[in-house]
Design a protein around this motif. Sequence first.
Motif, PDB file in Angstrom:
ATOM      1  N   ALA A   1       0.831  -1.205   0.000  1.00  0.00           N
ATOM      2  CA  ALA A   1       0.000   0.000   0.000  1.00  0.00           C
ATOM      3  C   ALA A   1       0.864   1.253   0.000  1.00  0.00           C
ATOM      4  O   ALA A   1       0.552   2.238  -0.699  1.00  0.00           O
ATOM      5  CB  ALA A   1      -0.931  -0.014   1.215  1.00  0.00           C
ATOM      6  N   ALA A   2       1.973   1.256   0.768  1.00  0.00           N
ATOM      7  CA  ALA A   2       2.844   2.426   0.822  1.00  0.00           C
ATOM      8  C   ALA A   2       3.516   2.677  -0.520  1.00  0.00           C
ATOM      9  O   ALA A   2       3.593   3.829  -0.980  1.00  0.00           O
ATOM     10  CB  ALA A   2       3.901   2.229   1.913  1.00  0.00           C
ATOM     11  N   ALA A   3       4.004   1.627  -1.168  1.00  0.00           N
ATOM     12  CA  ALA A   3       4.646   1.793  -2.469  1.00  0.00           C
ATOM     13  C   ALA A   3       3.641   2.253  -3.518  1.00  0.00           C
ATOM     14  O   ALA A   3       3.961   3.090  -4.379  1.00  0.00           O
ATOM     15  CB  ALA A   3       5.294   0.469  -2.895  1.00  0.00           C
ATOM     16  N   ASP A   4       2.437   1.707  -3.459  1.00  0.00           N
ATOM     17  CA  ASP A   4       1.393   2.099  -4.409  1.00  0.00           C
ATOM     18  C   ASP A   4       1.010   3.562  -4.223  1.00  0.00           C
ATOM     19  O   ASP A   4       0.837   4.309  -5.200  1.00  0.00           O
ATOM     20  CB  ASP A   4       0.176   1.188  -4.217  1.00  0.00           C
ATOM     21  CG  ASP A   4      -0.686   1.122  -5.463  1.00  0.00           C
ATOM     22  OD1 ASP A   4      -0.126   0.948  -6.558  1.00  0.00           O
ATOM     23  OD2 ASP A   4      -1.919   1.258  -5.330  1.00  0.00           O
ATOM     24  N   ALA A   5       0.899   3.996  -2.965  1.00  0.00           N
ATOM     25  CA  ALA A   5       0.571   5.398  -2.699  1.00  0.00           C
ATOM     26  C   ALA A   5       1.675   6.318  -3.199  1.00  0.00           C
ATOM     27  O   ALA A   5       1.415   7.393  -3.764  1.00  0.00           O
ATOM     28  CB  ALA A   5       0.338   5.598  -1.196  1.00  0.00           C
ATOM     29  N   ALA A   6       2.944   5.898  -3.021  1.00  0.00           N
ATOM     30  CA  ALA A   6       4.055   6.715  -3.501  1.00  0.00           C
ATOM     31  C   ALA A   6       4.061   6.795  -5.025  1.00  0.00           C
ATOM     32  O   ALA A   6       4.395   7.840  -5.610  1.00  0.00           O
ATOM     33  CB  ALA A   6       5.371   6.127  -3.006  1.00  0.00           C
ATOM     34  N   LEU A   7       3.687   5.708  -5.698  1.00  0.00           N
ATOM     35  CA  LEU A   7       3.620   5.722  -7.156  1.00  0.00           C
ATOM     36  C   LEU A   7       2.582   6.730  -7.635  1.00  0.00           C
ATOM     37  O   LEU A   7       2.848   7.525  -8.554  1.00  0.00           O
ATOM     38  CB  LEU A   7       3.294   4.320  -7.682  1.00  0.00           C
ATOM     39  CG  LEU A   7       3.015   4.212  -9.182  1.00  0.00           C
ATOM     40  CD1 LEU A   7       4.240   4.635  -9.995  1.00  0.00           C
ATOM     41  CD2 LEU A   7       2.605   2.786  -9.554  1.00  0.00           C
ATOM     42  N   TYR A   8       1.400   6.710  -7.034  1.00  0.00           N
ATOM     43  CA  TYR A   8       0.372   7.667  -7.457  1.00  0.00           C
ATOM     44  C   TYR A   8       0.809   9.096  -7.153  1.00  0.00           C
ATOM     45  O   TYR A   8       0.485  10.035  -7.905  1.00  0.00           O
ATOM     46  CB  TYR A   8      -0.957   7.348  -6.779  1.00  0.00           C
ATOM     47  CG  TYR A   8      -1.680   6.215  -7.471  1.00  0.00           C
ATOM     48  CD1 TYR A   8      -2.309   6.415  -8.698  1.00  0.00           C
ATOM     49  CD2 TYR A   8      -1.699   4.941  -6.926  1.00  0.00           C
ATOM     50  CE1 TYR A   8      -2.951   5.377  -9.346  1.00  0.00           C
ATOM     51  CE2 TYR A   8      -2.336   3.891  -7.566  1.00  0.00           C
ATOM     52  CZ  TYR A   8      -2.960   4.111  -8.778  1.00  0.00           C
ATOM     53  OH  TYR A   8      -3.582   3.087  -9.431  1.00  0.00           O
ATOM     54  N   ALA A   9       1.544   9.299  -6.055  1.00  0.00           N
ATOM     55  CA  ALA A   9       2.055  10.636  -5.754  1.00  0.00           C
ATOM     56  C   ALA A   9       3.040  11.080  -6.836  1.00  0.00           C
ATOM     57  O   ALA A   9       3.052  12.257  -7.246  1.00  0.00           O
ATOM     58  CB  ALA A   9       2.726  10.631  -4.389  1.00  0.00           C
ATOM     59  N   ALA A  10       3.887  10.156  -7.316  1.00  0.00           N
ATOM     60  CA  ALA A  10       4.842  10.493  -8.372  1.00  0.00           C
ATOM     61  C   ALA A  10       4.124  10.850  -9.661  1.00  0.00           C
ATOM     62  O   ALA A  10       4.523  11.786 -10.376  1.00  0.00           O
ATOM     63  CB  ALA A  10       5.791   9.314  -8.609  1.00  0.00           C
ATOM     64  N   LYS A  11       3.053  10.159  -9.980  1.00  0.00           N
ATOM     65  CA  LYS A  11       2.320  10.447 -11.209  1.00  0.00           C
ATOM     66  C   LYS A  11       1.563  11.770 -11.085  1.00  0.00           C
ATOM     67  O   LYS A  11       1.487  12.550 -12.039  1.00  0.00           O
ATOM     68  CB  LYS A  11       1.365   9.288 -11.535  1.00  0.00           C
ATOM     69  CG  LYS A  11       2.091   7.970 -11.817  1.00  0.00           C
ATOM     70  CD  LYS A  11       1.166   6.849 -12.176  1.00  0.00           C
ATOM     71  CE  LYS A  11       0.742   6.924 -13.634  1.00  0.00           C
ATOM     72  NZ  LYS A  11       1.830   6.674 -14.570  1.00  0.00           N
ATOM     73  N   ARG A  12       1.001  11.998  -9.886  1.00  0.00           N
ATOM     74  CA  ARG A  12       0.317  13.281  -9.698  1.00  0.00           C
ATOM     75  C   ARG A  12       1.314  14.441  -9.705  1.00  0.00           C
ATOM     76  O   ARG A  12       0.968  15.575 -10.059  1.00  0.00           O
ATOM     77  CB  ARG A  12      -0.447  13.277  -8.370  1.00  0.00           C
ATOM     78  CG  ARG A  12      -1.711  12.441  -8.369  1.00  0.00           C
ATOM     79  CD  ARG A  12      -2.589  12.774  -7.165  1.00  0.00           C
ATOM     80  NE  ARG A  12      -1.862  12.620  -5.913  1.00  0.00           N
ATOM     81  CZ  ARG A  12      -1.819  11.494  -5.205  1.00  0.00           C
ATOM     82  NH1 ARG A  12      -2.474  10.419  -5.636  1.00  0.00           N
ATOM     83  NH2 ARG A  12      -1.139  11.431  -4.075  1.00  0.00           N
TER      84      ARG A  12
END
Length: 477
Positions: free
Chosen positions: A453-464
């Motif tokens: 979940a933490a890695a997935d949240a960081a990925l979406y933050a990078a895309k945003r």
Amino acid sequence: MGRRMVVWLSVLYLLCHGIALVLLPAHALPVSYAFLIGAPLLAGLACVWRGRRSASIVGWVAMALGMGLWAAGMVLNMYQEVGRGNADATPGLSMLLYVLYGVPLTFAMAHPRQEPWYLSLIDALLALLLGYLFFVYTFSFATLSDAGEDGIAHLRLMFDVENIFIAGFALLRWRASEDPSRRVFFRTLCVFAWVYLGVAAYINHVETEDSYGGLGDLLIDVPFLLLAIMALRPSRGSEVRVPRALVMAVRAGSPLILALSLMVVSALMVREHPYLAVAGFALATVGSGLRSVLMQMRSFARQDQLDALSRIDSLTGLANRRQFDQSLRDAWERARRSGQGIALLMVDIDCFKAFNDRFGHPAGDQCLRLVAATLAGCAVRSTDLVARYGGEEFAVVVASTPLEGAPALAERMRHAVEQLQLPSAEPGRPVTISIGVGTVPRVLEADPAELLAAADAALYAAKRGGRNRVDAGGEPG
């Protein structure tokens, strides 16, 4: 050639044989021999013709060879009776050929389809050994030019054992065949073997005093003409539902047919040739055991290959989702036992849907392969695992390293993909990736779901945040 035409020609063959015996009584013996030699030869030619059009070519050619051996035995009989004028003796070599005719048929029943050459070689050597034992057994009771009554009595036992053996196993192979071409072959062999068994039993045990040249000879034509009919008729076979357990049992056990044949013949030879009989038993056991070991090794190798393929993504060559899940659990457990931390990178190709829409799916597949190879080239440690997580998304398990190294690895990956300069859906810009880094400084829990979940949240933050960047803020709260 149509089925009816083949049947009528076979009936005509029998009629011609019978009419010739009635109209030419003074020449009945040579005339009858000509028909008795012709029937197996025609059957052999029909088998060769069918083999050239069938996937079961080995079986059909083996059956044709058997027919040739039987016809050769009849030629020697004809030479003895007609050429030398001795109707009271049966050539021992002729008896040998009658017995040897069953060796190719036994090989065809024992030989599985699509076997490697070394297994086929073992089968061939066992078949040759079987032929040698037949040779020794035959000439234990016969000379090259004569097989007396006592010898013939012993050889009749050999004929009976061989014919029952072939008929029984042919029936089993037919009932257990799934492949249409193999089913047609074994059905043909089964029908021929059972009819031949009946005819041979009648000739050998009922009409024992009659010589060739009578109307009873027409009965000998029947199994061979029937074989020719079945080989020449247009039949492609059909899919048949066979119990899977029976298929697997017969497939696994069919190579034992040759070994069993050797043991049976060796048992018949115990009294006359005890040492050779023991050698036959031993070689049958060794050959069967060696074949079994080689098959097991081949099966293990194939299983290892299938297991590896089940864990590899076929498009990119990376670990697939199944392997990733297992590797993440293993790395998580190791980190929990050692009290170390663990990191996970989630990687996504930016605007990949637009890339596919512009360049097409083949180009999209090539893009996935190039990005996958680049990511794998950056993860040089043996403990790192790069996997295709799904679609255009990848995951990298980073274990047994200081956690500050994970963002650095992610940045190297991002830069390496950018340097590929692959054309993207946005003119003037290359294909790029966004990476989210999730870290757990010290693993205490038994479930890595929070890390995902933490890695997935960081990925979406990078895309945003604009894509083509690394976000390393993914740490469970």
